[in-house]
Design an enzyme around this catalytic site. Structure first.
Site, PDB file in Angstrom:
ATOM      1  N   GLU A  53       1.627   2.955 -10.431  1.00  0.00           N
ATOM      2  CA  GLU A  53       2.513   3.715  -9.328  1.00  0.00           C
ATOM      3  C   GLU A  53       3.943   3.658 -10.379  1.00  0.00           C
ATOM      4  O   GLU A  53       4.742   4.820  -9.715  1.00  0.00           O
ATOM      5  CB  GLU A  53       2.670   2.734  -8.268  1.00  0.00           C
ATOM      6  N   PHE A  80       5.070   2.492  -2.394  1.00  0.00           N
ATOM      7  CA  PHE A  80       6.434   2.256  -2.065  1.00  0.00           C
ATOM      8  C   PHE A  80       6.983   0.851  -2.831  1.00  0.00           C
ATOM      9  O   PHE A  80       8.155   0.864  -3.167  1.00  0.00           O
ATOM     10  CB  PHE A  80       6.838   2.231  -0.415  1.00  0.00           C
TER      11      PHE A  80
END
Lengths: 313, 278, 313
Positions: A53, A80
């Site tokens: 990520e 996130f």
């Protein structure tokens, strides 16, 4: 008609991709039918960045710096938080047109355990200057969020629920204000976001039968808030109740507290949120709602209490 | 346990994994299947020194399932060994029940919260370092997915482990060559996988991840090694191993079998029942 | 602040064999001797914050009392997912004493640009369950916190200023860790609530207001979570206006939001002024004084804003 949020979102992404060759999608090896569709339609432009990520966010930034418009996709809880510093420094500091599409808002992945719960992301993503945050409650507004994020041309974050939820909006709905009143009322304003909007409308209908007039507002753009317009939407009521499948601080409850505080008004403000705890075990939505008071019965009861309290004050 | 019995145990575990997932209507079955033989080797092959009646026995060997989504196998093994009642499997993913889709330490026998990839090796390294400092004999065994090795944090941990000579750390990679949606070599290629780990300072051994005898052979010698390096076992596996139509396919990550597929899968997995036991 | 903390910790290491210090290649003069004397209880993981957190977790699970040390923005944001899953969530079930020491809260590293600024850590750390957030305003507080960390298990985040600050708590009897804050000055009109570096500014503002015959009190909050909300609210009731001051983003879940929630939950309706940083990255190059000036937080501007808000009520 019930459409999966992801389908609606990837439909919109696909439309944007068909208009310009410089639109790309990156994903962290997470699947979705809508994603497969655009992958087939636009070969070479939907890229699996692998289970990485941080790198995905940085690569997206790099692409955007060279003129591409980039969407990145993954499960909220990971996307996130794992690449947060990269989203902050690489994407947001540079104010780049990168839109994060996160699936799994709240307890969408309840039974998968707390590593998959999207319950702190609103609070954290709100700290990012230049970031626009959408939390649609149905597939129509989910589709619209993508188009709005694309217009904005800066960093964006769209949260998708995994549940199949009925449409709340017609095709001509206007989403530019960032919120809409979905049930008229005058005593109490019930502000909801995401999946709980549906329950809020139902609660308002039931309370109308009891003579309690509840205005339900769908707050689907959590950042930025149109402070003036939103405040106007609640300045005439006696009390505000916010409901969200989120942590107690940093989400909708804080947004509204922050909004009202500057107006120095004596208004009852209450919130129903998740608890300040990691939800261990197989935390299905049903189980979690009962534990945290997010059930229909409890929301109705809270509103009744507030109505009673404000009537006597 | 003799090898034949261990092979039978593997089959039993696979069946239990599928039954558990079917009952719940969900679960990561193929990723669980690919490491069953590794799990059986560790837990039934005399490798892990553990006590089901005392899950936090201080002198225990630590087992970390870093690829948390492979937990159905861990649940089946732990319940079979008596860490918690078998009937908990009936409530996999049940409202507020013990066994969630990814494991947490509320479950006896589970050390950490996993589900997000790439954390287990670093935590294992911390534990292994602690053992070194305290002069403890116990080892740390951690099971990683190969897709998981795409996470940068794995490599930070790899550097750390070799730098600190954590030869009491054994990592096993379930090298089934598949991530969640695609083959690892199509998304972010890991090859030359052995050489990368060697370059990071690890001793690397390649084994057939479904050959229990081979696995036990290398695992049982881990504690007698004289090397200062941590040990990596790259276990060549097949995702979905045990059910022919699930094997080695990107389609089968958390997909659940439907209708005829269910019967076919159960039939394949139940074949061991008709075999003679030794 | 940092040196006082490390010195105190160093002295405890003589008798407490369970203390372990782990750093992400970040030094300090006080750390040199700790490293030399207790080589078996010190590790530098290198520039690898994610691994810092994970290794710290592994050590804590095995019974060490761990102090993980790095620059605040990198500590809190680069390893956010690790902090969330390996510490916040895990701590709900397993007893881990992990203390994250972040040096450089707010704009401590003023001239080094937004990658080294930390205006969001109070929010993103407070939203995580099971975390204690300590935000000291002087070295005496940070030194006293060492024994607190040894006494009380569980995850803690300490946000320390990067520069030496004047002493506030020469009289240690003023400190109350149970309450989480101290009313340094008592007044009757304006109550300034501040934390960390800003408390020093708050005292200057209070002086200036008092000179203009506006009776001003100052509350220094050093436990952003948890703190004695009832006592804080009781203090608020003695004033007619609250001013929150923090070297952090406004309206993002920091001290201002915490105070707003406390007020609304307890029906304290008094005027509020929020002083802090707006929703943008601070790209200006300059020292703290300069950055405060360009962001409207110089003394003159702050006083003006407070007076304007006071007159509005």
């Amino acid at each position: 008609m019930i459409i999966d949020f992801r389908d609606a979102v990837f439909n919109a992404v696909g439309e944007i991709m068909s208009k310009g060759k410089d639109v790309l999608v990156l994903y962290n090896d997470m699947g979705a039918m809508g994603l497969d569709k655009i992958k087939n339609e636009f070969p070479g432009r939907v890229i699996n960045a692998g289970i990485a990520e941080q790198n995905m966010a940085s690569v997206a930034a790099g692409l955007a710096m060279t003129g591409k418009r980039v969407f990145i996709y993954g499960i909220i809880a990971h996307i996130f938080s794992r690449g947060f510093e990269q989203i902050r420094n690489d994407v947001c500091c540079a104010n780049l047109p990168v839109t994060i599409l996160g699936v799994g808002s709240g307890l969408s992945y309840g039974t998968d355990g707390p590593t998959h719960h999207g319950v702190q992301d609103i609070a954290v993503m709100r700290t990012l200057p230049n970031m626009t945050i959408y939390n649609p409650a149905d597939s129509v507004s989910a589709y619209a969020s993508v188009k709005l994020a694309d217009e904005h041309r800066g960093p964006g974050y769209i949260r998708m629920d995994k549940e199949q939820l009925p449409a709340l909006y017609g095709p001509d709905a206007d989403f530019h204000a960032g919120f809409n009143i979905l049930h008229e009322g005058s005593d109490i304003a019930l502000l909801a976001t995401g999946v709980l909007v549906h329950r809020s409308i139902e609660a308002a209908r039931q309370l109308a039968d009891e003579g309690i007039s509840v205005r339900v507002m769908d707050i689907f753009r959590l950042k930025p808030i149109d402070s003036n317009a939103l405040y106007k939407g609640i300045e005439d009521v006696n009390a505000v109740l916010t409901v969200e499948e989120n942590s107690p601080v940093g989400g909708l409850s804080s947004i509204i507290a922050e909004l009202i505080a500057v107006h120095d008004r004596k208004i009852t403000l209450a919130s129903v949120t998740l608890n300040d705890e990691a939800m261990m075990s197989a935390a299905s939505r049903k189980w979690a709602e009962a534990r945290c008071g997010l059930t229909m019965e409890n929301i109705i009861a809270r509103i009744r209490n507030i109505a009673e309290a404000t009537a006597t004050s | 346990m003799r090898i034949n019995n261990l092979i039978r145990k593997s089959a039993e575990i696979r069946l239990r994994v599928l039954e558990t997932a079917l009952r719940a209507g969900k679960g990561h079955v193929p990723p669980a299947f690919s490491w069953v033989d590794i799990g059986v080797s560790l837990f039934y092959g005399g490798i892990l020194q553990i006590k089901p009646s005392e899950p936090r026995w201080p002198e225990r060997d630590r087992f970390i399932l870093s690829k948390g989504h492979g937990c159905l196998t861990l649940y089946a093994i732990l319940s079979d060994l008596g860490f918690f009642p078998k009937n908990e499997l009936e409530n996999f993913c049940g409202h507020g029940c013990l066994l969630a889709g990814h494991p947490d330490p509320n479950i006896p026998g589970v050390e950490i919260v996993s589900g997000s990839l790439g954390h287990g090796l670093g935590i294992s390294a911390g534990m292994a370092l602690s053992a070194k400092i305290d002069g403890k004999d116990w080892f740390v065994y951690t099971l990683l997915g190969d897709g998981e090795c795409q996470e940068g944090s794995v490599w930070e941990a790899a550097m750390f482990a070799s730098h600190h000579k954590l030869n009491n750390l054994v990592a096993i990679v379930d090298r089934n060559r598949l991530g969640a949606t695609d083959f690892t070599e199509n998304s972010l290629s890991l090859e030359p996988f052995s050489r990368r780990w060697q370059a990071f300072g690890w001793e690397v051994v390649n084994k057939n991840g479904h050959d229990i005898e081979q696995l036990i052979d290398v695992l049982s010698k881990a504690k007698q090694r004289t090397s200062a390096q941590p040990l990596l076992i790259i276990a060549d596996t097949t995702k979905g191993k045990g059910v022919s139509f699930m094997e080695g396919s990107p389609l089968w990550h958390h997909r659940m079998p439907k209708s005829e597929e269910i019967q076919a899968a159960l039939k394949e997995l139940s074949q061991f029942k008709s075999q003679e036991t030794n | 602040m940092r040196d006082a903390f490390i010195e105190a910790l160093f002295s405890r290491m003589e008798t407490n064999e369970n203390i372990f210090f782990i750093s992400a290649d970040f030094g300090a003069p006080a750390l040199d001797k700790l490293r030399d004397k207790y080589a078996d209880r010190f590790v530098n993981v290198g520039i690898a914050e994610q691994n810092l957190i994970n290794v710290a977790t592994g050590l804590a699970l095995e019974g060490f009392i761990v102090y993980a040390y790095a620059i605040a923005p990198f500590l809190s944001m680069r390893a956010y997912e690790q902090i969330r899953t390996s510490i916040s969530i895990l701590a709900q079930i397993r007893d881990i004493n992990i203390n994250l020491i972040g040096v450089g809260a707010g704009l401590s590293y003023d001239v080094t640009g937004p990658t080294h600024h930390c205006l969001e850590d109070s929010c993103i750390m407070a939203v995580l369950p099971n975390f204690t957030i300590f935000s000291p305003s002087d070295a005496i507080l940070s030194e006293k916190f060492v024994d607190y960390t040894l006494r009380k298990s569980g995850p803690k985040y300490i946000r320390m200023d990067g520069k030496a600050q004047p002493e506030i708590y020469a009289d240690e009897k003023q400190i109350s860790f149970e309450d989480g804050f101290t009313e340094l000055r008592k007044g009757s009109e304006v109550c300034i609530v501040s934390t960390g570096y800003m408390t020093h500014e708050a005292l200057k503002v209070a002086d200036a207001l008092s000179q203009d015959n506006i009776s001003t009190g100052v509350v220094d909050v050093y436990f952003l979570k948890p703190f004695n909300e009832q006592l804080l609210v009781k203090i608020f009731r003695e004033y007619r206006h609250i001013v929150t001051m923090e070297e952090a983003f406004l309206n993002k879940g920091g001290l201002d939001t915490i105070v707003e929630h406390a007020c609304f939950s307890n029906r304290v309706y008094i005027g509020m002024t929020k002083l802090g940083f707006g929703d943008k990255y601070v790209f200006d190059v300059g020292n703290r004084e300069h950055l405060y000036r360009t962001n409207g937080l110089d003394l003159g501007n702050m006083i003006k804003k407070i007076k304007t808000d006071l007159n509005r009520n």
